[in-house]
Design a protein around this motif. Structure first.
Motif, PDB file in Angstrom:
ATOM      1  N   ILE A  21      93.339 133.200 -45.041  1.00 36.76           N
ATOM      2  CA  ILE A  21      92.380 133.430 -45.722  1.00 36.76           C
ATOM      3  C   ILE A  21      91.065 133.708 -45.336  1.00 36.76           C
ATOM      4  O   ILE A  21      90.427 134.170 -45.983  1.00 36.76           O
ATOM      5  N   ARG A  22      91.042 133.611 -44.002  1.00 38.59           N
ATOM      6  CA  ARG A  22      89.841 134.351 -43.320  1.00 38.59           C
ATOM      7  C   ARG A  22      88.479 133.659 -43.697  1.00 38.59           C
ATOM      8  O   ARG A  22      87.454 134.225 -44.076  1.00 38.59           O
ATOM      9  N   GLY A  23      88.376 132.197 -43.933  1.00 38.55           N
ATOM     10  CA  GLY A  23      87.199 131.607 -43.784  1.00 38.55           C
ATOM     11  C   GLY A  23      86.843 131.605 -45.591  1.00 38.55           C
ATOM     12  O   GLY A  23      85.876 131.031 -45.792  1.00 38.55           O
ATOM     13  N   GLU A  24      87.675 132.254 -46.244  1.00 39.22           N
ATOM     14  CA  GLU A  24      87.353 132.033 -47.837  1.00 39.22           C
ATOM     15  C   GLU A  24      87.869 130.892 -48.300  1.00 39.22           C
ATOM     16  O   GLU A  24      88.932 130.385 -47.823  1.00 39.22           O
ATOM     17  N   GLY A  25      87.286 130.459 -49.579  1.00 40.48           N
ATOM     18  CA  GLY A  25      88.034 129.308 -50.155  1.00 40.48           C
ATOM     19  C   GLY A  25      88.049 128.148 -49.299  1.00 40.48           C
ATOM     20  O   GLY A  25      87.367 127.886 -48.420  1.00 40.48           O
ATOM     21  N   LYS A  26      89.009 127.114 -49.784  1.00 39.40           N
ATOM     22  CA  LYS A  26      89.104 125.868 -49.396  1.00 39.40           C
ATOM     23  C   LYS A  26      90.662 125.593 -49.240  1.00 39.40           C
ATOM     24  O   LYS A  26      91.284 125.998 -50.156  1.00 39.40           O
ATOM     25  N   MET A  27      90.940 124.710 -48.204  1.00 41.61           N
ATOM     26  CA  MET A  27      92.376 124.174 -47.949  1.00 41.61           C
ATOM     27  C   MET A  27      92.538 123.238 -47.975  1.00 41.61           C
ATOM     28  O   MET A  27      91.735 122.271 -47.519  1.00 41.61           O
ATOM     29  N   PHE A  28      93.842 122.432 -48.564  1.00 43.89           N
ATOM     30  CA  PHE A  28      94.019 120.974 -48.636  1.00 43.89           C
ATOM     31  C   PHE A  28      95.277 120.805 -47.958  1.00 43.89           C
ATOM     32  O   PHE A  28      96.302 121.545 -48.337  1.00 43.89           O
ATOM     33  N   ILE A  29      95.509 119.675 -47.044  1.00 41.06           N
ATOM     34  CA  ILE A  29      96.526 119.474 -46.562  1.00 41.06           C
ATOM     35  C   ILE A  29      97.206 118.186 -47.290  1.00 41.06           C
ATOM     36  O   ILE A  29      96.398 117.403 -47.370  1.00 41.06           O
TER      37      ILE A  29
END
Length: 136
Positions: free
Chosen positions: A59-67
């Motif tokens: 995602i190259r720093g875009e958006g947000k990730m949740f584990i």
């Protein structure tokens, strides 16, 4: 560094069985897109971390990730070439017990195409079958 609990009540846990489907954590809650497991099993802390790194890279720093998963179960092992008996081995690693239907990762703030490709790359790192799901 791999995920592991700060402290646990018991150092060694029994193996148990993965039965039934996930009745908690089976919907996309935090983001727009998710990666859902289709089969049960154990995900090691290293596997979860490998998926996280792949998603972050994709995602190259875009958006947000949740584990959405965390390894709470300890896995023990006895040294090689040891005779039978002499008790249970020492904890060697940590795993997360995953049932079918559990959402593993979520993404928000990215396009559908980018999210699908990122989840596809992350799915290759996992040892279980998964599918791409979205909130809508």
């Amino acid at each position: 560094m791999a995920l592991m609990p700060k402290r646990v009540k018991y150092r060694k846990s029994q193996r148990g069985k993965v039965k039934g489907n996930a009745n908690r954590g089976n919907t996309v809650s935090y983001g727009e897109f998710g990666l859902q497991s289709l089969e049960g099993g154990w995900l090691s802390a290293q596997t979860i971390e490998a998926g996280r790194i792949t998603l972050a890279h994709a995602i190259r720093g875009e958006g947000k990730m949740f584990i959405r998963v965390f390894p709470h179960k300890s896995v023990t092992a006895i040294p090689l070439e040891t005779r039978m008996g002499k008790g249970k081995g020492n904890p060697e690693g940590w795993v997360c017990v995953v049932r079918p239907g559990r959402v593993l990762y979520e993404l928000e703030g990215v396009t559908h195409e980018l999210a699908k490709e990122a989840m596809r790359l992350a799915a290759h790192k996992l040892g279980i079958k998964t599918k791409f799901v979205s909130r809508h």
